[in-house]
Design a protein around this motif. Sequence first.
Motif, PDB file in Angstrom:
ATOM      1  N   PRO A  74       0.839  -1.206   0.000  1.00  0.00           N
ATOM      2  CA  PRO A  74       0.000   0.000   0.000  1.00  0.00           C
ATOM      3  C   PRO A  74       0.874   1.257   0.000  1.00  0.00           C
ATOM      4  N   ALA A  75       0.446   2.268  -0.732  1.00  0.00           N
ATOM      5  CA  ALA A  75       1.187   3.525  -0.791  1.00  0.00           C
ATOM      6  C   ALA A  75       1.299   4.131   0.610  1.00  0.00           C
ATOM      7  N   GLU A  76       2.433   4.786   0.859  1.00  0.00           N
ATOM      8  CA  GLU A  76       2.662   5.474   2.131  1.00  0.00           C
ATOM      9  C   GLU A  76       3.170   6.886   1.821  1.00  0.00           C
ATOM     10  N   PHE A  77       2.299   7.710   1.279  1.00  0.00           N
ATOM     11  CA  PHE A  77       2.691   9.070   0.917  1.00  0.00           C
ATOM     12  C   PHE A  77       2.816   9.934   2.172  1.00  0.00           C
ATOM     13  N   ASN A  78       3.783  10.832   2.140  1.00  0.00           N
ATOM     14  CA  ASN A  78       4.012  11.728   3.267  1.00  0.00           C
ATOM     15  C   ASN A  78       4.513  13.052   2.695  1.00  0.00           C
ATOM     16  N   PRO A  79       3.844  14.168   3.001  1.00  0.00           N
ATOM     17  CA  PRO A  79       4.235  15.450   2.402  1.00  0.00           C
ATOM     18  C   PRO A  79       5.651  15.895   2.750  1.00  0.00           C
ATOM     19  N   SER A  80       6.231  15.337   3.809  1.00  0.00           N
ATOM     20  CA  SER A  80       7.598  15.721   4.183  1.00  0.00           C
ATOM     21  C   SER A  80       8.649  14.906   3.429  1.00  0.00           C
ATOM     22  N   LEU A  81       8.225  13.838   2.760  1.00  0.00           N
ATOM     23  CA  LEU A  81       9.146  12.953   2.046  1.00  0.00           C
ATOM     24  C   LEU A  81       8.963  13.163   0.552  1.00  0.00           C
ATOM     25  N   ILE A  82       9.941  13.800  -0.071  1.00  0.00           N
ATOM     26  CA  ILE A  82       9.811  14.207  -1.470  1.00  0.00           C
ATOM     27  C   ILE A  82      10.952  13.637  -2.308  1.00  0.00           C
ATOM     28  N   HIS A  83      10.825  13.807  -3.617  1.00  0.00           N
ATOM     29  CA  HIS A  83      11.787  13.240  -4.557  1.00  0.00           C
ATOM     30  C   HIS A  83      12.987  14.161  -4.784  1.00  0.00           C
ATOM     31  N   GLU A  84      13.634  14.565  -3.682  1.00  0.00           N
ATOM     32  CA  GLU A  84      14.870  15.327  -3.839  1.00  0.00           C
ATOM     33  C   GLU A  84      15.995  14.380  -4.234  1.00  0.00           C
ATOM     34  N   LYS A  85      17.084  14.933  -4.746  1.00  0.00           N
ATOM     35  CA  LYS A  85      18.207  14.119  -5.203  1.00  0.00           C
ATOM     36  C   LYS A  85      18.672  13.187  -4.093  1.00  0.00           C
ATOM     37  N   GLY A  86      18.838  11.902  -4.433  1.00  0.00           N
ATOM     38  CA  GLY A  86      19.271  10.915  -3.465  1.00  0.00           C
ATOM     39  C   GLY A  86      18.147  10.149  -2.804  1.00  0.00           C
ATOM     40  N   SER A  87      16.903  10.580  -3.001  1.00  0.00           N
ATOM     41  CA  SER A  87      15.776   9.877  -2.392  1.00  0.00           C
ATOM     42  C   SER A  87      15.633   8.475  -2.982  1.00  0.00           C
ATOM     43  N   ILE A  88      15.203   7.540  -2.136  1.00  0.00           N
ATOM     44  CA  ILE A  88      14.895   6.182  -2.573  1.00  0.00           C
ATOM     45  C   ILE A  88      13.378   6.033  -2.547  1.00  0.00           C
ATOM     46  N   ALA A  89      12.824   5.590  -3.665  1.00  0.00           N
ATOM     47  CA  ALA A  89      11.380   5.466  -3.775  1.00  0.00           C
ATOM     48  C   ALA A  89      11.022   4.142  -4.427  1.00  0.00           C
ATOM     49  N   ALA A  90       9.771   3.746  -4.252  1.00  0.00           N
ATOM     50  CA  ALA A  90       9.303   2.464  -4.774  1.00  0.00           C
ATOM     51  C   ALA A  90       8.767   2.629  -6.187  1.00  0.00           C
ATOM     52  N   ALA A  91       9.214   1.756  -7.079  1.00  0.00           N
ATOM     53  CA  ALA A  91       8.658   1.715  -8.427  1.00  0.00           C
ATOM     54  C   ALA A  91       7.250   1.128  -8.363  1.00  0.00           C
TER      55      ALA A  91
ATOM     56  N   SER B 279       5.575  -1.538  -6.031  1.00  0.00           N
ATOM     57  CA  SER B 279       6.161  -2.847  -6.284  1.00  0.00           C
ATOM     58  C   SER B 279       6.677  -3.424  -4.978  1.00  0.00           C
ATOM     59  N   GLY B 280       6.577  -4.738  -4.827  1.00  0.00           N
ATOM     60  CA  GLY B 280       7.059  -5.375  -3.615  1.00  0.00           C
ATOM     61  C   GLY B 280       8.567  -5.498  -3.544  1.00  0.00           C
ATOM     62  N   CYS B 281       9.276  -5.084  -4.615  1.00  0.00           N
ATOM     63  CA  CYS B 281      10.740  -5.211  -4.558  1.00  0.00           C
ATOM     64  C   CYS B 281      11.489  -4.087  -5.284  1.00  0.00           C
ATOM     65  N   GLN B 282      10.981  -3.615  -6.433  1.00  0.00           N
ATOM     66  CA  GLN B 282      11.759  -2.663  -7.221  1.00  0.00           C
ATOM     67  C   GLN B 282      11.743  -1.262  -6.606  1.00  0.00           C
ATOM     68  N   PHE B 283      12.904  -0.614  -6.667  1.00  0.00           N
ATOM     69  CA  PHE B 283      13.051   0.731  -6.133  1.00  0.00           C
ATOM     70  C   PHE B 283      13.890   1.564  -7.094  1.00  0.00           C
ATOM     71  N   TYR B 284      13.889   2.866  -6.908  1.00  0.00           N
ATOM     72  CA  TYR B 284      14.741   3.736  -7.709  1.00  0.00           C
ATOM     73  C   TYR B 284      15.362   4.806  -6.833  1.00  0.00           C
ATOM     74  N   ILE B 285      16.505   5.300  -7.295  1.00  0.00           N
ATOM     75  CA  ILE B 285      17.224   6.366  -6.600  1.00  0.00           C
ATOM     76  C   ILE B 285      17.196   7.594  -7.489  1.00  0.00           C
ATOM     77  N   VAL B 286      16.772   8.713  -6.945  1.00  0.00           N
ATOM     78  CA  VAL B 286      16.530   9.928  -7.711  1.00  0.00           C
ATOM     79  C   VAL B 286      17.827  10.689  -7.998  1.00  0.00           C
ATOM     80  N   GLU B 287      17.993  11.100  -9.259  1.00  0.00           N
ATOM     81  CA  GLU B 287      19.015  12.085  -9.605  1.00  0.00           C
ATOM     82  C   GLU B 287      18.330  13.430  -9.858  1.00  0.00           C
ATOM     83  N   GLY B 288      17.506  13.507 -10.890  1.00  0.00           N
ATOM     84  CA  GLY B 288      16.762  14.733 -11.172  1.00  0.00           C
ATOM     85  C   GLY B 288      17.663  15.882 -11.598  1.00  0.00           C
ATOM     86  N   ARG B 289      17.168  17.079 -11.421  1.00  0.00           N
ATOM     87  CA  ARG B 289      17.923  18.288 -11.758  1.00  0.00           C
ATOM     88  C   ARG B 289      17.482  19.435 -10.869  1.00  0.00           C
ATOM     89  N   VAL B 290      18.228  20.528 -10.906  1.00  0.00           N
ATOM     90  CA  VAL B 290      17.904  21.717 -10.128  1.00  0.00           C
ATOM     91  C   VAL B 290      16.974  22.614 -10.946  1.00  0.00           C
TER      92      VAL B 290
END
Length: 283
Positions: free
Chosen positions: A97-114, A127-138
Amino acid sequence: MNRLRIIRAAGFLACLSLMVSCASEKDYLVTIDTRFGKMYAVLYDETPGHKENFIDLASSGRYDSTEFHRIIDDFMIQGGDVFTKEGIPKEDWYTLPAEFNPSLIHEKGSIAAARQGDNLNPKQESSGCQFYIVEGRVYEEPELTTDMRKLQQAFTKYVQLDSNTELREAYGQLYSNQQFDSLNALMLSKKVVMEQFFNLNLGKDMRENQVRAYTSVGGTPHLDDTYTVFGKVIKGLDVMEAITQLEKGSNDKPVTPVYIKVNVELVAKKKISEDYGYQYPEE
């Protein structure tokens, strides 16, 4: 007798309090080992389901020998496909189940669930296993606080006016040369004019923490509140950046595989802060 029971109960509560206090003074340090080096991360208590699931997969060795199988420069690296590695039938690929939190955002280095897209996954479960690490841009603040889709639509109409021929030609030239940053700057320079001309509000509400992060370290703001962020890389971002630069084949997969080994270890929070510069929020 009653007094003895009270003393014993008080002693038990004191011991329990001490145990909880000791446990709260430690946290899991995640190490993601690759041929480019190691990344070190923490997982958030605010997303307990995702944290527990990641720790279970890592501590049992199931993440080991999976890959970062999808890389997009200035966006993210994605990996951890345990289910495919283990040959698990797709009908048995569990979600969280999604666990969204307004204090947890996709800043560089964040780990999030695919996850799968909204059309197949309206509850936005992870996904029960896949994740991604954010690079993004300024981002510059005007771009960050503007609804760029609405701006594009308004601009397309605006440049059709005969009085805006030069503006239309400038836009066409930038588009042909794929100078998209300059193209966005051109549209943003006309934002106020178009809001007045079309009687539109082209702004977009952004939280203070989003503006602060995306105008400094950067990230991928369009994924906020729709994909669960559950951790953060606190050392080794240069490893992630090196991986994003690899030559890719089809489906954004690196031509040369990037295998990973994931370890989790309980470490004193004080040591994590001292060794990796991560500041825990005040409890």
